[in-house]
Design a protein around this motif. Structure first.
Motif, PDB file in Angstrom:
ATOM      1  N   THR A  68       1.886   6.744  -6.878  1.00  0.00           N
ATOM      2  CA  THR A  68       0.905   7.775  -7.247  1.00  0.00           C
ATOM      3  C   THR A  68       1.493   9.168  -7.033  1.00  0.00           C
ATOM      4  N   ALA A  69       2.171   9.357  -5.910  1.00  0.00           N
ATOM      5  CA  ALA A  69       2.791  10.656  -5.626  1.00  0.00           C
ATOM      6  C   ALA A  69       3.870  10.977  -6.652  1.00  0.00           C
ATOM      7  N   TYR A 102       0.828  -1.209   0.000  1.00  0.00           N
ATOM      8  CA  TYR A 102       0.000   0.000   0.000  1.00  0.00           C
ATOM      9  C   TYR A 102       0.865   1.262   0.000  1.00  0.00           C
ATOM     10  N   LEU A 149       0.922   4.132  -2.942  1.00  0.00           N
ATOM     11  CA  LEU A 149       0.778   5.572  -2.670  1.00  0.00           C
ATOM     12  C   LEU A 149       2.007   6.348  -3.141  1.00  0.00           C
TER      13      LEU A 149
END
Length: 86
Positions: free
Chosen positions: A22-23, A15, A19
């Motif tokens: 995505t950042a 996870y 994230l």
């Protein structure tokens, strides 16, 4: 390390990596595409390792249950023999 601990670690790591990917994608736009793909590949690897540990934990539990069933069946057979002799 137990399977339960490893499963939790790989789940949280996957996870966090998703994230992070995505950042990176939104922060670096076009320049970070290859880095984003690398981080996503690491996240997929973590999910695969998590599933692998789950499978191994289930397999070990099944082996343990089969051994218990064999011992109980053997104990039942011995008890029946004792009752038949009496």
């Amino acid at each position: 390390m137990s399977h339960k601990t490893a499963i939790k670690i790989y789940e949280i790591a996957s996870y966090v990596l998703i994230l992070g990917a995505t950042a990176i994608y939104f922060w670096m736009k076009q320049q970070g595409l290859s880095l984003t793909m690398l981080v996503l590949a690491l996240a997929i690897f973590c999910r695969w390792m998590m599933d692998r540990h789950r499978f191994k934990a289930c397999d070990e539990e099944n082996d343990e249950l089969r051994n218990d069933l064999r011992r109980l069946t053997q104990a039942l057979a011995e008890e029946k023999k004792k009752n038949n002799k009496q």
